[in-house]
Scaffold this motif. Structure first.
Motif, PDB file in Angstrom:
ATOM      1  N   ASN A 305      75.890  75.672  35.881  1.00 36.24           N
ATOM      2  CA  ASN A 305      75.229  74.605  36.806  1.00 36.24           C
ATOM      3  C   ASN A 305      75.991  74.024  37.628  1.00 36.24           C
ATOM      4  N   PHE A 306      77.941  74.683  37.689  1.00 29.74           N
ATOM      5  CA  PHE A 306      78.585  74.536  38.683  1.00 29.74           C
ATOM      6  C   PHE A 306      78.722  75.335  40.192  1.00 29.74           C
ATOM      7  N   ARG A 307      78.856  74.728  41.043  1.00 34.97           N
ATOM      8  CA  ARG A 307      78.947  75.898  42.361  1.00 34.97           C
ATOM      9  C   ARG A 307      80.170  75.498  43.258  1.00 34.97           C
ATOM     10  N   GLY A 308      80.553  76.578  43.175  1.00 35.53           N
ATOM     11  CA  GLY A 308      82.286  76.472  44.240  1.00 35.53           C
ATOM     12  C   GLY A 308      82.287  76.908  45.574  1.00 35.53           C
ATOM     13  N   ASN A 309      82.543  76.191  46.428  1.00 30.20           N
ATOM     14  CA  ASN A 309      83.375  77.572  47.185  1.00 30.20           C
ATOM     15  C   ASN A 309      84.476  78.078  47.654  1.00 30.20           C
ATOM     16  N   HIS A 310      85.136  79.295  47.044  1.00 33.62           N
ATOM     17  CA  HIS A 310      86.490  79.672  47.008  1.00 33.62           C
ATOM     18  C   HIS A 310      87.218  78.140  46.431  1.00 33.62           C
ATOM     19  N   THR A 311      86.946  77.725  44.530  1.00 33.51           N
ATOM     20  CA  THR A 311      86.967  76.447  44.673  1.00 33.51           C
ATOM     21  C   THR A 311      88.178  77.081  43.392  1.00 33.51           C
ATOM     22  N   PRO A 312      90.096  76.503  43.442  1.00 34.85           N
ATOM     23  CA  PRO A 312      90.101  76.696  42.339  1.00 34.85           C
ATOM     24  C   PRO A 312      89.966  76.051  41.535  1.00 34.85           C
ATOM     25  N   CYS A 313      90.153  76.477  40.382  1.00 40.25           N
ATOM     26  CA  CYS A 313      90.234  76.257  38.642  1.00 40.25           C
ATOM     27  C   CYS A 313      90.848  76.826  38.306  1.00 40.25           C
ATOM     28  N   ILE A 314      91.259  75.870  36.846  1.00 42.41           N
ATOM     29  CA  ILE A 314      91.797  75.687  36.136  1.00 42.41           C
ATOM     30  C   ILE A 314      91.384  75.966  34.229  1.00 42.41           C
ATOM     31  N   LEU A 315      91.464  77.268  33.512  1.00 39.98           N
ATOM     32  CA  LEU A 315      90.343  76.869  32.247  1.00 39.98           C
ATOM     33  C   LEU A 315      91.145  76.209  31.352  1.00 39.98           C
ATOM     34  N   MET A 316      90.593  75.267  30.683  1.00 42.71           N
ATOM     35  CA  MET A 316      90.789  75.559  28.968  1.00 42.71           C
ATOM     36  C   MET A 316      90.330  75.721  27.512  1.00 42.71           C
ATOM     37  N   ALA A 317      90.466  76.607  26.797  1.00 48.80           N
ATOM     38  CA  ALA A 317      90.276  76.981  25.736  1.00 48.80           C
ATOM     39  C   ALA A 317      90.870  75.828  24.827  1.00 48.80           C
ATOM     40  N   ALA A 318      90.144  74.681  23.932  1.00 43.45           N
ATOM     41  CA  ALA A 318      91.005  74.280  22.994  1.00 43.45           C
ATOM     42  C   ALA A 318      90.622  74.805  21.736  1.00 43.45           C
ATOM     43  N   TYR A 319      91.439  75.247  20.801  1.00 45.69           N
ATOM     44  CA  TYR A 319      90.991  75.463  19.371  1.00 45.69           C
ATOM     45  C   TYR A 319      91.793  74.611  18.167  1.00 45.69           C
ATOM     46  N   GLY A 320      91.121  74.874  17.221  1.00 43.71           N
ATOM     47  CA  GLY A 320      92.212  73.913  15.778  1.00 43.71           C
ATOM     48  C   GLY A 320      92.415  75.742  15.193  1.00 43.71           C
ATOM     49  N   ASN A 321      92.335  76.949  15.165  1.00 49.16           N
ATOM     50  CA  ASN A 321      92.463  77.500  14.494  1.00 49.16           C
ATOM     51  C   ASN A 321      92.911  79.107  14.346  1.00 49.16           C
ATOM     52  N   ARG A 322      91.965  79.852  14.328  1.00 52.53           N
ATOM     53  CA  ARG A 322      92.624  80.841  14.101  1.00 52.53           C
ATOM     54  C   ARG A 322      93.015  81.430  16.207  1.00 52.53           C
ATOM     55  N   HIS A 323      91.290  81.571  16.653  1.00 54.30           N
ATOM     56  CA  HIS A 323      92.145  81.786  17.903  1.00 54.30           C
ATOM     57  C   HIS A 323      91.260  81.462  18.693  1.00 54.30           C
ATOM     58  N   TYR A 324      91.629  81.652  20.106  1.00 51.51           N
ATOM     59  CA  TYR A 324      90.767  81.364  21.203  1.00 51.51           C
ATOM     60  C   TYR A 324      89.413  82.780  21.740  1.00 51.51           C
ATOM     61  N   GLU A 325      90.012  83.988  21.787  1.00 51.85           N
ATOM     62  CA  GLU A 325      89.407  85.179  21.720  1.00 51.85           C
ATOM     63  C   GLU A 325      88.870  85.457  23.004  1.00 51.85           C
ATOM     64  N   ASP A 326      87.701  85.490  23.010  1.00 48.87           N
ATOM     65  CA  ASP A 326      87.087  85.837  24.012  1.00 48.87           C
ATOM     66  C   ASP A 326      86.524  84.216  24.988  1.00 48.87           C
ATOM     67  N   THR A 327      86.972  83.209  24.839  1.00 49.86           N
ATOM     68  CA  THR A 327      86.386  81.964  25.281  1.00 49.86           C
ATOM     69  C   THR A 327      86.870  82.543  26.547  1.00 49.86           C
ATOM     70  N   LEU A 328      88.267  82.474  27.168  1.00 47.66           N
ATOM     71  CA  LEU A 328      89.010  81.890  28.572  1.00 47.66           C
ATOM     72  C   LEU A 328      87.918  83.118  29.286  1.00 47.66           C
ATOM     73  N   ALA A 329      88.412  84.176  28.682  1.00 47.71           N
ATOM     74  CA  ALA A 329      87.369  85.706  29.336  1.00 47.71           C
ATOM     75  C   ALA A 329      85.807  84.758  29.405  1.00 47.71           C
TER      76      ALA A 329
END
Length: 479
Positions: A305-329
């Motif tokens: 539901n987000f709409r950017g206009n050449h807006t910089p963003c930072i991604l955070m995938a928080a995990y508790g065990n194995r790996h974040y695998e595909d989440t950031l992508a």
């Protein structure tokens, strides 16, 4: 933090720093100051270290050998050399990059710094090329030597060293944070020379006071430093956090990026339904937990539901065990398709919802150090107008995984009909009449169990917990 200063005038540096807050910090051993007199490494019987410049011209030039020997006397026993790295050596020169708050925070991450103070017409270029890692100027003007500049830098950097200030917030939230000037301050008496303290500061209403201070900070910056307003960005932190772990990690990072972040709780369905628009002057921190190596599978998909206009963003995938695998992508794919560009990504460790052991106490003090380094990286990328495409691991469009659910129980005898579980379920997966869980919608986040005040909802995570605890990962990664 250990500071080493290579100089022709060690007494000048020592006397300038051995007072007030910095002097107290040295006495309490939060920082140390080691001055090295370059003249002590001269071959000349008169301890001269300068000579005439090749090619002619006015003035004298400091010779390379005494400088190199002075540097080597520090570098050979430095912490960096012991770790197999080159010590960070800063040459104070008008030709360097202008010192700013982001550089302060970056240098404060180091365990030790070497400052090289020039004099006369400068230092032989050959030794500079061999030992210097950073060329820094404290402003567009020329001083008689680098000593004053080194003292300015040491003072600014020391304030970010733990223990130097009695209140750590004083360093984090002052003038120049968010590229804004600090708000005005007042103390007793309440009226002085016919001028009264602003009434809002006497109310005791901390929300109103913080709002007033923020407005005055903006106002003062517009009036006195309009150039800084161009660099200022409003940080919005949008997080999905059913049990609070992702929210805490996002708040920790946000506090290192801005003193006035705006929070958007996407755990509430209504905020996933409303279209949110961002400009090129905004900054988005998008944070989500990892479920089976992917984003949670929700009817109102996260961040769509987000709409950017050449807006910089930072991604955070928080995990508790194995790996974040595909989440950031996945997150990068969703947001870049909607007008954002990714300037950084991080995968912190948080407590696992199915285990008291996995991720317990995370993010912790060591994680916060990594967060600080990452925050500095983000600030530098914003200053440098970073536009490169980040190559993040994982599949941006993975096939949805069918997760093995934990066994959940509902005791109607304990249920009071308060509807807390229904109202707080982020997936709308609980029938409001029967209180039955709708398995096709449930993401097994256990928020309903956390929200139930009577213990009517419980779960058995034993089998899943044992499997997870036998193959854990739990390291923070950043891009």
């Amino acid at each position: 933090m250990n500071f080493h200063v290579l100089t022709l005038f060690p007494e000048m540096v020592e006397q300038g720093l051995n007072t007030s807050i910095i002097g107290r910090a040295m006495k309490d051993k939060h920082i140390s100051l080691h001055t090295v007199n370059i003249r002590d490494f001269s071959d000349n019987k008169h301890n001269r270290v300068d000579d005439y410049p090749y090619g002619g011209g006015a003035g004298m030039v400091i010779q390379p050998e005494p400088v190199y020997r002075a540097y080597a006397s520090v570098a050979e026993t430095s912490l960096s050399r012991a770790a197999g790295k080159k010590p960070r050596c800063i040459y104070l020169t008008p030709q360097g990059k202008v010192f700013n708050q982001t550089m302060v925070e970056e240098f404060a991450q180091e365990e030790e710094l070497i400052f090289l103070c020039g004099h006369y017409e400068g230092i032989d270029e050959r030794v500079l090329q061999e030992i210097v890692t950073d060329y820094v100027s404290i402003g567009d003007y020329v001083l008689t030597g680098g000593e004053l500049a080194s003292m300015v830098m040491i003072d600014a950097i020391s304030r970010f060293v733990p223990g130097v200030l009695s209140n750590e917030e004083s360093a984090q939230f002052e003038s120049m944070q968010d590229n804004l000037l600090e708000y005005p301050h007042y103390t007793r008496p309440e009226e002085w020379h016919g001028q009264k303290v602003p009434s809002v500061l006497l109310t005791g209403d901390h929300n109103k006071i913080e709002s007033w201070r923020w407005e005055r900070s903006l106002e003062r910056t517009r009036e006195r430093r309009p150039d800084l307003m161009e660099k200022n960005r409003k940080l919005t932190v949008a997080y999905f956090s059913p049990t609070g772990g992702t929210r805490r990690a996002a708040e920790m990072l946000a506090g290192l990026l801005s003193q006035n972040p705006q929070y958007l709780d996407l755990t509430r369905r209504k905020f996933r339904k409303q279209t949110r628009r961002f400009t090129d002057k905004d900054l988005l921190l998008a944070a989500a937990p990892v479920y089976g190596g992917q984003l949670p599978q929700l009817k109102e998909a996260l961040f769509t539901n987000f709409r950017g206009n050449h807006t910089p963003c930072i991604l955070m995938a928080a995990y508790g065990n194995r790996h974040y695998e595909d989440t950031l992508a996945q997150m990068q794919d969703i947001l870049e398709a909607r007008g954002f560009y990714c300037i950084g990504a991080i995968a912190p460790v948080i407590p696992h919802i199915y285990s008291e052991k996995l991720g317990a106490g995370r993010p912790d003090a060591e994680d916060q150090k990594l967060f600080r380094r990452f925050a500095v990286t983000i600030k530098k990328r914003l200053e440098e107008n970073f536009q490169e495409h980040l190559e993040l691991p994982g599949n941006p469009k993975p096939e949805p995984k069918v997760l093995k659910p934990v066994q959940q129980f509902f005791d109607p005898d304990k249920c009071t009909g308060c509807q807390s579980c229904v109202q707080k379920c982020p997936a709308a997966a609980i029938d409001k009449d029967s209180h039955r869980i709708l398995e096709n919608l449930c993401v097994h986040c256990l928020r309903c169990e956390q929200a139930c005040p009577t213990g009517a909802r419980t779960s058995d995570t034993t089998a899943v917990r044992e499997r997870l605890e036998s193959s854990s990962r739990r390291v923070v990664e950043a891009y």
